[in-house]
Design a protein around this motif. Sequence first.
Motif, PDB file in Angstrom:
ATOM      1  N   SER A   1       8.250  -1.899 -11.818  1.00 39.39           N
ATOM      2  CA  SER A   1       8.876  -3.149 -12.250  1.00 39.39           C
ATOM      3  C   SER A   1       9.792  -2.886 -13.452  1.00 39.39           C
ATOM      4  O   SER A   1      10.939  -3.350 -13.498  1.00 39.39           O
ATOM      5  CB  SER A   1       7.760  -4.082 -12.701  1.00 39.39           C
ATOM      6  N   PHE A   2       9.271  -2.127 -14.403  1.00 38.85           N
ATOM      7  CA  PHE A   2      10.047  -1.825 -15.618  1.00 38.85           C
ATOM      8  C   PHE A   2      11.304  -1.019 -15.257  1.00 38.85           C
ATOM      9  O   PHE A   2      12.413  -1.329 -15.695  1.00 38.85           O
ATOM     10  CB  PHE A   2       9.170  -1.047 -16.613  1.00 38.85           C
ATOM     11  N   ILE A   3      11.107   0.020 -14.438  1.00 41.22           N
ATOM     12  CA  ILE A   3      12.255   0.876 -14.078  1.00 41.22           C
ATOM     13  C   ILE A   3      13.293   0.057 -13.313  1.00 41.22           C
ATOM     14  O   ILE A   3      14.496   0.162 -13.559  1.00 41.22           O
ATOM     15  CB  ILE A   3      11.792   2.101 -13.246  1.00 41.22           C
ATOM     16  N   PHE A   4      12.815  -0.787 -12.392  1.00 39.90           N
ATOM     17  CA  PHE A   4      13.751  -1.593 -11.604  1.00 39.90           C
ATOM     18  C   PHE A   4      14.614  -2.458 -12.533  1.00 39.90           C
ATOM     19  O   PHE A   4      15.829  -2.545 -12.383  1.00 39.90           O
ATOM     20  CB  PHE A   4      12.995  -2.472 -10.595  1.00 39.90           C
ATOM     21  N   GLU A   5      13.945  -3.060 -13.515  1.00 29.57           N
ATOM     22  CA  GLU A   5      14.668  -3.897 -14.478  1.00 29.57           C
ATOM     23  C   GLU A   5      15.698  -3.067 -15.264  1.00 29.57           C
ATOM     24  O   GLU A   5      16.838  -3.488 -15.464  1.00 29.57           O
ATOM     25  CB  GLU A   5      13.640  -4.456 -15.461  1.00 29.57           C
TER      26      GLU A   5
ATOM     27  N   ILE B   1      24.378   7.692  -9.864  1.00 32.77           N
ATOM     28  CA  ILE B   1      23.341   7.277  -8.906  1.00 32.77           C
ATOM     29  C   ILE B   1      21.966   7.185  -9.576  1.00 32.77           C
ATOM     30  O   ILE B   1      21.713   7.806 -10.609  1.00 32.77           O
ATOM     31  CB  ILE B   1      23.214   8.239  -7.684  1.00 32.77           C
ATOM     32  N   PHE B   2      21.096   6.407  -8.931  1.00 32.06           N
ATOM     33  CA  PHE B   2      19.673   6.429  -9.271  1.00 32.06           C
ATOM     34  C   PHE B   2      18.922   6.502  -7.938  1.00 32.06           C
ATOM     35  O   PHE B   2      19.321   5.849  -6.961  1.00 32.06           O
ATOM     36  CB  PHE B   2      19.254   5.165 -10.036  1.00 32.06           C
ATOM     37  N   ILE B   3      17.853   7.288  -7.899  1.00 34.86           N
ATOM     38  CA  ILE B   3      17.072   7.394  -6.654  1.00 34.86           C
ATOM     39  C   ILE B   3      15.663   6.851  -6.887  1.00 34.86           C
ATOM     40  O   ILE B   3      14.945   7.348  -7.777  1.00 34.86           O
ATOM     41  CB  ILE B   3      16.948   8.862  -6.175  1.00 34.86           C
ATOM     42  N   PHE B   4      15.273   5.848  -6.139  1.00 28.52           N
ATOM     43  CA  PHE B   4      13.856   5.472  -6.111  1.00 28.52           C
ATOM     44  C   PHE B   4      13.199   6.467  -5.150  1.00 28.52           C
ATOM     45  O   PHE B   4      13.348   6.371  -3.929  1.00 28.52           O
ATOM     46  CB  PHE B   4      13.683   4.017  -5.649  1.00 28.52           C
ATOM     47  N   ASP B   5      12.524   7.440  -5.748  1.00 27.15           N
ATOM     48  CA  ASP B   5      12.049   8.621  -5.031  1.00 27.15           C
ATOM     49  C   ASP B   5      10.757   8.287  -4.260  1.00 27.15           C
ATOM     50  O   ASP B   5       9.709   8.047  -4.866  1.00 27.15           O
ATOM     51  CB  ASP B   5      11.807   9.722  -6.082  1.00 27.15           C
ATOM     52  N   THR B   6      10.847   8.341  -2.948  1.00 32.22           N
ATOM     53  CA  THR B   6       9.664   7.965  -2.145  1.00 32.22           C
ATOM     54  C   THR B   6       8.519   8.977  -2.292  1.00 32.22           C
ATOM     55  O   THR B   6       7.367   8.639  -2.067  1.00 32.22           O
ATOM     56  CB  THR B   6      10.032   7.788  -0.656  1.00 32.22           C
ATOM     57  N   ASN B   7       8.842  10.213  -2.677  1.00 30.49           N
ATOM     58  CA  ASN B   7       7.746  11.175  -2.923  1.00 30.49           C
ATOM     59  C   ASN B   7       6.825  10.650  -4.017  1.00 30.49           C
ATOM     60  O   ASN B   7       5.625  10.899  -4.008  1.00 30.49           O
ATOM     61  CB  ASN B   7       8.296  12.527  -3.405  1.00 30.49           C
ATOM     62  N   ILE B   8       7.421   9.938  -4.981  1.00 27.79           N
ATOM     63  CA  ILE B   8       6.612   9.386  -6.083  1.00 27.79           C
ATOM     64  C   ILE B   8       6.119   7.984  -5.715  1.00 27.79           C
ATOM     65  O   ILE B   8       4.933   7.669  -5.835  1.00 27.79           O
ATOM     66  CB  ILE B   8       7.445   9.340  -7.389  1.00 27.79           C
ATOM     67  N   LEU B   9       7.041   7.160  -5.230  1.00 27.88           N
ATOM     68  CA  LEU B   9       6.694   5.756  -4.953  1.00 27.88           C
ATOM     69  C   LEU B   9       5.515   5.632  -3.979  1.00 27.88           C
ATOM     70  O   LEU B   9       4.655   4.764  -4.140  1.00 27.88           O
ATOM     71  CB  LEU B   9       7.911   5.025  -4.369  1.00 27.88           C
ATOM     72  N   ASN B  10       5.486   6.534  -2.995  1.00 31.90           N
ATOM     73  CA  ASN B  10       4.435   6.417  -1.982  1.00 31.90           C
ATOM     74  C   ASN B  10       3.038   6.706  -2.526  1.00 31.90           C
ATOM     75  O   ASN B  10       2.044   6.447  -1.853  1.00 31.90           O
ATOM     76  CB  ASN B  10       4.725   7.355  -0.793  1.00 31.90           C
ATOM     77  N   THR B  11       2.946   7.252  -3.739  1.00 32.05           N
ATOM     78  CA  THR B  11       1.620   7.554  -4.296  1.00 32.05           C
ATOM     79  C   THR B  11       1.129   6.432  -5.221  1.00 32.05           C
ATOM     80  O   THR B  11       0.041   6.516  -5.774  1.00 32.05           O
ATOM     81  CB  THR B  11       1.645   8.856  -5.140  1.00 32.05           C
ATOM     82  N   LEU B  12       1.960   5.405  -5.432  1.00 32.83           N
ATOM     83  CA  LEU B  12       1.630   4.395  -6.444  1.00 32.83           C
ATOM     84  C   LEU B  12       1.098   3.100  -5.840  1.00 32.83           C
ATOM     85  O   LEU B  12       1.392   2.777  -4.683  1.00 32.83           O
ATOM     86  CB  LEU B  12       2.886   4.076  -7.272  1.00 32.83           C
ATOM     87  N   GLU B  13       0.345   2.360  -6.659  1.00 26.92           N
ATOM     88  CA  GLU B  13      -0.107   1.022  -6.251  1.00 26.92           C
ATOM     89  C   GLU B  13       1.109   0.092  -6.236  1.00 26.92           C
ATOM     90  O   GLU B  13       2.045   0.289  -7.008  1.00 26.92           O
ATOM     91  CB  GLU B  13      -1.107   0.460  -7.276  1.00 26.92           C
ATOM     92  N   LYS B  14       1.028  -0.946  -5.408  1.00 29.36           N
ATOM     93  CA  LYS B  14       2.189  -1.836  -5.243  1.00 29.36           C
ATOM     94  C   LYS B  14       2.478  -2.689  -6.491  1.00 29.36           C
ATOM     95  O   LYS B  14       3.560  -3.255  -6.616  1.00 29.36           O
ATOM     96  CB  LYS B  14       2.007  -2.739  -4.013  1.00 29.36           C
ATOM     97  N   ASP B  15       1.490  -2.776  -7.393  1.00 30.15           N
ATOM     98  CA  ASP B  15       1.750  -3.560  -8.607  1.00 30.15           C
ATOM     99  C   ASP B  15       1.930  -2.643  -9.820  1.00 30.15           C
ATOM    100  O   ASP B  15       1.702  -3.053 -10.949  1.00 30.15           O
ATOM    101  CB  ASP B  15       0.622  -4.565  -8.849  1.00 30.15           C
ATOM    102  N   ASP B  16       2.349  -1.411  -9.564  1.00 22.92           N
ATOM    103  CA  ASP B  16       2.544  -0.477 -10.682  1.00 22.92           C
ATOM    104  C   ASP B  16       3.585  -1.032 -11.659  1.00 22.92           C
ATOM    105  O   ASP B  16       4.719  -1.331 -11.281  1.00 22.92           O
ATOM    106  CB  ASP B  16       3.015   0.896 -10.146  1.00 22.92           C
ATOM    107  N   LYS B  17       3.132  -1.171 -12.916  1.00 23.86           N
ATOM    108  CA  LYS B  17       3.999  -1.784 -13.939  1.00 23.86           C
ATOM    109  C   LYS B  17       5.284  -0.993 -14.147  1.00 23.86           C
ATOM    110  O   LYS B  17       6.323  -1.539 -14.478  1.00 23.86           O
ATOM    111  CB  LYS B  17       3.258  -1.822 -15.279  1.00 23.86           C
ATOM    112  N   ARG B  18       5.195   0.328 -13.991  1.00 25.65           N
ATOM    113  CA  ARG B  18       6.359   1.161 -14.302  1.00 25.65           C
ATOM    114  C   ARG B  18       7.507   0.906 -13.347  1.00 25.65           C
ATOM    115  O   ARG B  18       8.672   0.971 -13.741  1.00 25.65           O
ATOM    116  CB  ARG B  18       5.975   2.640 -14.268  1.00 25.65           C
TER     117      ARG B  18
END
Length: 449
Positions: A47-51, A28-45
């Motif tokens: 995009s990189f992690i998703f790829e 599994i991989f979790i896109f962790d909302t505890n972290i995601l919710n603190t980031l700007e919507k164009d955060d490069k990381r």
Amino acid sequence: MKKVLWFRRDLRVDDSMLLATEGEVLPIFIFDTNILNTLEKDDKRISFIFEQVTKLKAELQALGLDLAIFYGTPLEVFTYLKALGFGEVYVSVDYDSYARKRDEEIAELLSFYPLNDCYLFEPMEVLKKDGTPYLVFTPYYRACKELYTKFYVLGYKRGEQRLSTFDYSVLWSIKDGVKTSLPLTLDALGFERTNVELLSPQKTLERFAPKIDKYAIERDFLDIDAASHLSVHLRFGTISIREVVRFLVQLKAQGHETEPFFRQLIFREFYAYLLYHFPKLAWENYKYNPPTSNDTEAYKRFINAQTGYPLVDAAVMELLTTGVMHNRARMVVGSFFTKHLMLPWQQGEAFFAKHLLDYDASANVLSWQWCAGTGIDPQPYFRIFNPYSQSLKFDKEARYIKRFLPQLQSIPAALLHKEAYFMTQDIAGYPRPIIGHDSARKRFLSCFA
Ligand SMILES: Cc1cc2nc3c(=O)[nH]c(=O)nc-3n(C[C@H](O)[C@H](O)[C@H](O)COP(=O)(O)OP(=O)(O)OC[C@H]3O[C@@H](n4cnc5c(N)ncnc54)[C@H](O)[C@@H]3O)c2cc1C
């Protein structure tokens, strides 16, 4: 028992401890909302992690496995997985304060197996004779070298694994115990695609190989591409640390000078080790409490590359535009921020954390504490880099400065290393220095005294 293989800082299939486990598995991989919710919507990381996660999924599929991808908090995801009968979770270690708290919570829910897949050495393995952790790098380095054998870098082979039945085709959002399917897109996570130009880990190693002999002398030069560019890959585990060392072993056998580079890899280990043993370093000074100011105007000028110090502003522009910053520039910027501007290192650390693609809490926090003179084994507090002499030494032709500050393009390089020039000239699109080097130095030292 069905095993969850939780990919986090190890986004690869080669030489993977997770894939060396046996039995029925749910990767599994979790896109962790505890972290995601603190980031700007164009955060490069993101995009990189998703790829990388998409690539990992395809590579797992090619091995007859797959990757279930979740969107939610780890606690909610594991509560849901436990209800499905999963009782064990395997992960590679992560020592920052959020990660430790998160892992403790999950370990209360399921049997939790941390694997030392991100580093060569385990934190309790390298200790002084009295059983306490090393506080100084050089003896730690020596101890690591004594301990090291080729067994530390043997590659991990695939175990006998069976894939658990699951719907792997969508992104599963888990919120308040409710599972919803989303399309497997970056858009569904609420993020925009940004371009991150990065060679594959193997290409990165290939490009670095011919430079290794000159690494020690050239790595500090801002206008020479002498470093490996491996930090992002090491951060996300798109290459295993063991593979990097195996690559060094090969080069060494061919007569190349590999030690200075190996030393930097051990710096990475040392910082993770210190954060493991002293978690409070993430926010607390170890040594002194240096004088700090809360000059918000200075902070604003710094983050907008408007300090009037060309090297500092070029470095900030490098960070903002590429997501990385040359190591020498990071050192000068860290010193400038904490000593010239007397701003708290925690603010500088947070600014780097927001923008660095290779952001790693241990390397970042410990390096900022080193720059500020507050950490364990820090730079002495009275050592204050002069950004002008640093650029004269490491960017003589001002190629680095001009690349990131095009408004200074037409100024002869020699003038770009002269404070008097910036103090007296009006330059279109570029401010006067925020403070003179000497007065900043004296101000810091007298406050520190
Ligand atoms: C203020 C400051 C903040 C920093 N923040 C980070 C960070 O968030 N993440 C990060 O990976 N590095 C950080 N560093 C360390 C260093 O700047 C980067 O690791 C390096 O610039 C990455 O480029 P590279 O991979 O080409 O490095 P190379 O010179 O090729 O080094 C090879 C590897 O060794 C490790 N390494 C090298 N130098 C250091 C160091 N001083 N401390 C710890 N590990 C090191 C990295 O994993 C790096 O990829 C920071 C340094 C400073 C001074």
